[in-house]
Design a protein around this motif. Structure first.
Motif, PDB file in Angstrom:
ATOM      1  N   ASN A  13      -0.251   3.737   4.563  1.00 51.73           N
ATOM      2  CA  ASN A  13      -0.568   5.128   4.263  1.00 51.73           C
ATOM      3  C   ASN A  13      -0.162   5.421   2.819  1.00 51.73           C
ATOM      4  N   LEU A  14      -1.142   5.793   2.014  1.00 51.66           N
ATOM      5  CA  LEU A  14      -0.866   6.071   0.599  1.00 51.66           C
ATOM      6  C   LEU A  14      -1.409   7.447   0.254  1.00 51.66           C
ATOM      7  N   VAL A  15      -0.526   8.326  -0.142  1.00 53.77           N
ATOM      8  CA  VAL A  15      -0.939   9.672  -0.547  1.00 53.77           C
ATOM      9  C   VAL A  15      -0.356   9.952  -1.922  1.00 53.77           C
ATOM     10  N   GLY A  16      -1.192  10.373  -2.828  1.00 59.02           N
ATOM     11  CA  GLY A  16      -0.700  10.670  -4.168  1.00 59.02           C
ATOM     12  C   GLY A  16      -1.674  11.555  -4.912  1.00 59.02           C
ATOM     13  N   GLU A  17      -1.294  11.932  -6.099  1.00 58.22           N
ATOM     14  CA  GLU A  17      -2.134  12.812  -6.909  1.00 58.22           C
ATOM     15  C   GLU A  17      -2.512  12.122  -8.205  1.00 58.22           C
ATOM     16  N   GLY A  18      -3.664  12.510  -8.723  1.00 54.62           N
ATOM     17  CA  GLY A  18      -4.072  11.993 -10.019  1.00 54.62           C
ATOM     18  C   GLY A  18      -4.863  10.717  -9.951  1.00 54.62           C
ATOM     19  N   PHE A  19      -5.193  10.289  -8.768  1.00 53.16           N
ATOM     20  CA  PHE A  19      -6.003   9.074  -8.637  1.00 53.16           C
ATOM     21  C   PHE A  19      -6.725   9.097  -7.291  1.00 53.16           C
ATOM     22  N   THR A  20      -7.767   8.289  -7.186  1.00 49.95           N
ATOM     23  CA  THR A  20      -8.466   8.111  -5.912  1.00 49.95           C
ATOM     24  C   THR A  20      -8.339   6.650  -5.509  1.00 49.95           C
ATOM     25  N   VAL A  21      -8.417   6.451  -4.203  1.00 49.18           N
ATOM     26  CA  VAL A  21      -8.224   5.097  -3.674  1.00 49.18           C
ATOM     27  C   VAL A  21      -9.430   4.725  -2.833  1.00 49.18           C
ATOM     28  N   SER A  51      -5.523  11.437 -17.618  1.00 53.32           N
ATOM     29  CA  SER A  51      -4.800  10.592 -18.570  1.00 53.32           C
ATOM     30  C   SER A  51      -3.306  10.919 -18.521  1.00 53.32           C
ATOM     31  N   GLY A  52      -2.515   9.988 -19.105  1.00 47.79           N
ATOM     32  CA  GLY A  52      -1.072  10.160 -19.095  1.00 47.79           C
ATOM     33  C   GLY A  52      -0.422   9.189 -18.129  1.00 47.79           C
ATOM     34  N   PRO A  53       0.887   9.302 -17.963  1.00 50.92           N
ATOM     35  CA  PRO A  53       1.565   8.403 -17.011  1.00 50.92           C
ATOM     36  C   PRO A  53       1.148   8.723 -15.572  1.00 50.92           C
ATOM     37  N   LEU A  54       0.897   7.694 -14.829  1.00 54.39           N
ATOM     38  CA  LEU A  54       0.447   7.865 -13.435  1.00 54.39           C
ATOM     39  C   LEU A  54       1.408   7.107 -12.533  1.00 54.39           C
ATOM     40  N   GLU A  55       1.913   7.806 -11.555  1.00 57.78           N
ATOM     41  CA  GLU A  55       2.867   7.213 -10.614  1.00 57.78           C
ATOM     42  C   GLU A  55       2.134   6.916  -9.301  1.00 57.78           C
ATOM     43  N   ILE A  56       2.142   5.659  -8.920  1.00 52.29           N
ATOM     44  CA  ILE A  56       1.581   5.287  -7.607  1.00 52.29           C
ATOM     45  C   ILE A  56       2.741   5.317  -6.619  1.00 52.29           C
ATOM     46  N   PRO A  57       2.741   6.253  -5.699  1.00 51.27           N
ATOM     47  CA  PRO A  57       3.882   6.383  -4.797  1.00 51.27           C
ATOM     48  C   PRO A  57       3.945   5.213  -3.801  1.00 51.27           C
ATOM     49  N   PRO A  58       5.059   5.090  -3.089  1.00 46.25           N
ATOM     50  CA  PRO A  58       5.155   4.001  -2.109  1.00 46.25           C
ATOM     51  C   PRO A  58       4.097   4.152  -1.026  1.00 46.25           C
ATOM     52  N   ALA A  75       7.181  -0.614  -3.566  1.00 46.98           N
ATOM     53  CA  ALA A  75       7.945   0.080  -4.625  1.00 46.98           C
ATOM     54  C   ALA A  75       7.006   0.978  -5.421  1.00 46.98           C
ATOM     55  N   PRO A  76       7.450   2.159  -5.836  1.00 48.61           N
ATOM     56  CA  PRO A  76       6.601   3.005  -6.684  1.00 48.61           C
ATOM     57  C   PRO A  76       6.293   2.297  -8.005  1.00 48.61           C
ATOM     58  N   THR A  77       5.069   2.489  -8.453  1.00 46.95           N
ATOM     59  CA  THR A  77       4.616   1.777  -9.654  1.00 46.95           C
ATOM     60  C   THR A  77       4.067   2.780 -10.656  1.00 46.95           C
ATOM     61  N   SER A  78       4.336   2.529 -11.898  1.00 44.62           N
ATOM     62  CA  SER A  78       3.851   3.430 -12.956  1.00 44.62           C
ATOM     63  C   SER A  78       2.708   2.783 -13.724  1.00 44.62           C
ATOM     64  N   LEU A  79       1.740   3.608 -14.061  1.00 42.48           N
ATOM     65  CA  LEU A  79       0.603   3.157 -14.857  1.00 42.48           C
ATOM     66  C   LEU A  79       0.479   4.071 -16.066  1.00 42.48           C
ATOM     67  N   GLU A  80      -0.058   3.524 -17.108  1.00 45.18           N
ATOM     68  CA  GLU A  80      -0.299   4.340 -18.288  1.00 45.18           C
ATOM     69  C   GLU A  80      -1.809   4.499 -18.441  1.00 45.18           C
ATOM     70  N   ILE A  81      -2.264   5.724 -18.332  1.00 46.94           N
ATOM     71  CA  ILE A  81      -3.704   5.986 -18.331  1.00 46.94           C
ATOM     72  C   ILE A  81      -4.107   6.652 -19.646  1.00 46.94           C
ATOM     73  N   SER A  82      -5.092   6.064 -20.289  1.00 45.12           N
ATOM     74  CA  SER A  82      -5.572   6.612 -21.560  1.00 45.12           C
ATOM     75  C   SER A  82      -6.900   7.324 -21.351  1.00 45.12           C
ATOM     76  N   PRO A  83      -7.157   8.355 -22.166  1.00 41.01           N
ATOM     77  CA  PRO A  83      -8.494   8.972 -22.090  1.00 41.01           C
ATOM     78  C   PRO A  83      -9.529   8.034 -22.714  1.00 41.01           C
ATOM     79  N   LEU A  84     -10.794   8.289 -22.423  1.00 41.26           N
ATOM     80  CA  LEU A  84     -11.849   7.440 -22.975  1.00 41.26           C
ATOM     81  C   LEU A  84     -11.882   7.614 -24.484  1.00 41.26           C
ATOM     82  N   PRO A  85     -11.941   6.529 -25.222  1.00 41.57           N
ATOM     83  CA  PRO A  85     -11.942   6.665 -26.691  1.00 41.57           C
ATOM     84  C   PRO A  85     -13.176   7.409 -27.174  1.00 41.57           C
ATOM     85  N   LYS A  86     -12.958   8.289 -28.153  1.00 43.11           N
ATOM     86  CA  LYS A  86     -14.086   9.057 -28.684  1.00 43.11           C
ATOM     87  C   LYS A  86     -14.855   8.299 -29.759  1.00 43.11           C
TER      88      LYS A  86
END
Lengths: 597, 250
Positions: free
Chosen positions: A196-204, A236-243, A287-298
């Protein structure tokens, strides 16, 4: 003491003899399904319920060097069920890159030969490590958390981890991920369907099960339950993938009931480990994991950027190659590769001014369980405005996440012969021309000629089910059947069998009336009957010869001849013939009845 | 007494003439409003006209024109499609439908031989003619049976008529768009409709999204869900809200 002996004697008997009650089998597992040239991996062959076994010392496989490293024996006792297993560890040293099918190992246990399951190993080039399905294959930097890392004890019975293919990504990029849950092979139990994975800022993506496998972590053999998915960052920004939690019911080592330790201390020891277990509900978390998300380059973003992020190829085809006036041709553009297929837009047609095109249909065929790899086919319907010799070109832009640059795939026009037809575009153009010139728009009400052409139906149901049509047809059908019946009856009546049946009926009626007719009329009526029976009403003189030829007995024939004589006498004598007496009449009647029909 | 008996007759005549007047009035009013640019009002009167009389291809075409001018593209496409169902040879409606589909972003369906046949030959007259020929052949069999002389020629002729008549009827049935498209429905929702693999609003089971104006063939119904087939043959489930049958329900 006596009671304890009564209880434990059967228990020890079961301990010593019960080993042989369990089925023997042999399984094999890879420490990692993928590796690179020069990086060894291990195969663990486990033979259950056996104290000794013969296994091959080495396996010859081109490109792989497989050698036996050693063996270990394990005894397990769970609630008085004792199992033993032998573990043989092989080392695989990959010598060349490629996909290798490792055949089943033959294990001899006594007089039985067991076979393990075959295995498949991906060996990549050492310079370019390309994990399958975009997932890392437990490289050194992402080894599963070792047992020592787990707090509390040196050997953890279970733990979970999240393996991501990358830690830096773009918004909208699909990141393949695998949730792995490790269970020490010495414990049993039941595992939930999916974590079971529930979080914000991303889709699975929907989690896809991976066949469970065995893996050695820090010298311990683990059963690995893995679930593949794809994570798509939405901002964009830091994204935390919860446990991600996976529920399980496990048989974990437990303490002995009161009194058991005292019993074992009497024999100078303690209860064997694993003898007593408890079923426990556990929740295993990654374990919770962090990702670094960048916006699409202009910089460098094309105006018609499709939104695709990944690595793609494009192919195009057209069918039919020849199209009649106004007939559409279908241009099929296939985008294949790896990336965010579900979010990408369609390719763009280039130089389609002389074509009438419509938004394309799209169909995605995934080649994996997480919709990361595959091909997406777009079908453009094109109708030529003027006669054309080639299709429009196609352009497709995407962002390559590895380089951070936008790439543009182009397809040059394909040869086709399409003729222009009376397309509605011409009407539209005419209308737009009128608008430009300021002329009044044509009235939507058609002129009488056009309106007259639009007769059409005046009902939503076909005439086939219209009551009047059905009644008319049913009436005609009934009339047809009646006429047919009449015709058949008449035809049957005129047939030889019909005539014969009619004659028999007439004869029967004549004979019946003869029995009760006046005596004076008997002779003439009887002769009439005879002539009818002989079918010679038109030629009475032939009756005598016909009677003579009838297949009758002499007496009957004599009676009939007598009847003919009486008739002649009646016809030709002046004084009138005498009336036949009752007896003669009866005989004549009997003779007439004997004439065959 | 004679005067009393004529009252019902007069009443019936009055009702009949008033019905005719109202019907004609709706159509005239609709056309008048359309000519004066009162499109919404024209739509209302066209709809009233259609409800009060037998359906006609021309009336649906005009309704489509009025809806199109009211910027109701999907409704206009539906009206044009209905117009073509009633008369597949009505070229202005076919052109208008193609235009509306292009504006809606719906791919034109590739017409089969049935549609091409229906564009050339009307189905109801074909059916009637086929029935007449069939029965003529059937009744011609009787003299063929009654007269022994020349019966072979007559039987042959009768059988030929029977076959031709029957074939005409079958052809008319197979090409009648009202039969072929009896289960067709159109997506009217502005945002389109999502097609799912299973009757559940599970985002993971999504197949595709159908644009407004897309047509589907309804295969079966389960509660709020419709099991449909797309023009390309793909099948799936969608919610029946904002799905309108091409043939209007009675």
């Amino acid at each position: 003491m006596y009671r304890l002996c009564i209880f434990f004697v059967p228990a020890f008997a079961f301990f010593f003899f019960g080993i042989s009650l369990f089925a023997q089998d042999a399984t094999a597992g890879l420490s990692s399904p993928a590796t690179v040239v020069g990086r060894p991996v291990q195969i663990v062959v486990t033979v259950r319920d056996a104290r000794s076994a013969e296994v091959p010392q080495s396996v010859n496989l081109p490109g792989l060097r497989i050698e036996l490293l050693g063996r270990s024996t394990r005894f397990e006792m769970n609630n008085f069920q004792v199992t033993s297993s032998l573990t043989y560890t092989y080392s695989i040293f990959p010598q060349q890159a490629g996909e290798f099918d490792i055949p089943a190992f033959e294990v001899r246990v006594g007089d039985k030969t067991l076979k393990t399951n075959p295995l498949r190993l991906s060996v990549g080039d050492a310079s370019t490590v390309q994990p399958p399905q975009g997932l890392p294959s437990t490289p050194s930097s992402q080894t599963p958390p070792s047992a020592s890392q787990a707090p509390g004890s040196n050997v953890r019975p279970y733990f979970g981890e999240l393996v991501l293919s990358k830690k830096k990504a773009y918004v909208g990029e699909v990141i393949p991920a695998e949730f792995r849950y490790y269970f020490n092979s010495s414990i049993g139990g039941e595992v939930g369907d999916r974590p079971n994975l529930v979080g914000e800022g991303f889709t699975v993506q929907k989690l896809a099960n991976v066949p469970k496998r065995e893996q050695i972590v820090n010298g311990e053999n683990y059963i690995v339950f893995a679930f593949q998915t794809a994570i798509t960052p939405a901002k964009s920004g830091p994204l935390e993938i919860p446990p991600a939690k996976l529920e399980a019911r496990l048989q974990l080592p437990g303490s002995a009931p009161a009194g058991f330790d005292d019993f074992f201390q009497q024999f100078g020891g303690i209860a064997p480990p694993g003898m007593f277990t408890n079923m426990q509900e556990v929740s295993i978390e990654t374990a919770p994991t962090s990702l670094e998300i960048s916006p699409l380059p202009k910089p460098g973003r094309p105006d018609d950027f499709s939104g695709a992020i990944g690595k793609f190829k494009m192919e195009a085809s057209v069918s039919p190659k020849k199209a009649g006036p106004g007939d559409p041709v279908t241009m099929r553009v296939v985008i294949s590769g790896q990336g965010n297929f579900e979010a990408m837009g369609a390719p763009v047609l280039v130089g389609d001014d002389e074509w009438r095109s419509y938004p394309p249909s799209e169909k995605f065929q995934s080649s994996d369980s997480i919709n990361y790899s595959g091909e997406k086919a777009y079908e453009f319907l094109l109708v030529a405005r003027s006669d054309q010799q080639q299709t429009p070109g196609v352009k497709f832009s995407y962002l390559d996440p590895d380089t951070g640059n936008y790439e543009i795939l182009t397809q040059s026009p394909l040869p086709v012969q399409a003729r222009a037809g009376q397309s509605p575009a011409q009407t539209t153009e005419a209308v737009s021309d009128q608008k430009k010139t300021g002329a009044p728009a044509p009235s939507p009400v058609l002129n009488s000629a056009q309106a007259g052409k639009s007769g059409g139906a005046s009902s939503w149901t076909s005439i086939l089910v219209h009551p009047a049509f059905l009644i008319a047809n049913a009436s005609l059908g009934v009339i047809w059947i009646l006429v047919l019946l009449v015709l058949l009856i008449r035809r049957q009546a005129a047939s030889p069998s019909g005539l014969r049946r009619k004659k028999i009926q007439r004869l029967k009626a004549a004979l019946t009336s003869l029995e009760s007719c006046p005596e004076k009329e008997f002779t003439s009526r009887a002769v009439a009957c005879l002539l009818t029976a002989l079918d010679t009403e038109s030629n009475p003189l032939a009756a005598g010869s016909l009677v003579a030829r009838l297949a009758l007995d002499d007496q009957t024939r004599a009676h009939l001849s007598n009847l003919l004589s009486l008739n002649e006498e009646l016809k030709y004598s002046f004084g009138g013939a005498k009336v036949p007496d009752r007896d003669t009449r009866a005989k004549i009647l009997s003779a007439l009845k004997k004439i065959p029909a | 007494m004679r005067n009393l008996s004529s009252i019902p007759l007069i009443a019936i005549l009055c009702i009949f003439s008033s019905v005719l007047f109202i019907r004609g009035d709706y159509l005239e009013q609709a056309r008048d409003r359309l000519a004066h640019g009162e499109h919404e009002s024209a739509v209302t009167f066209f709809e009233k006209h259609i409800q009060s009389t037998r359906p006609s291809s021309y009336a649906y075409y005009q309704l489509g024109q009025a809806l199109q001018k009211s910027e109701k593209e999907a409704e206009a496409a539906l009206a044009y499609r209905r117009s073509l169902l009633l008369d597949p040879r009505f070229a202005p409606a076919a052109e208008a439908l193609r235009e509306a589909n292009a504006r809606l972003g719906v791919s034109p369906s590739v017409s089969g031989w049935q549609a091409r046949w229906a564009e050339k030959v009307p189905s109801d007259p074909t059916m009637l003619l086929g029935a007449v020929v069939f029965w003529f052949g059937a009744f011609l069999l009787f003299p063929a049976l009654a007269f022994s002389k020349r019966s072979t020629i007559l039987v042959f002729l009768a059988c030929m008529l029977l076959v031709v008549g029957l074939a005409s009827c079958i052809l008319a049935t197979c090409t009648d768009p009202r039969i072929l498209e009896a289960r067709q429905a159109m997506v009217m929702s502005l945002s389109g409709k999502t097609l799912y693999k299973v009757p559940s609003e599970d985002a993971f089971e999504k197949i595709t999204t159908l644009n407004q104006g897309s047509t589907v063939r309804i295969l079966s119904t389960r509660g709020r869900w419709l099991y449909v087939e797309l023009t390309g043959g793909q099948r799936g489930w969608l919610l029946q809200e904002d799905i309108t049958s091409v043939i209007p329900s009675a």
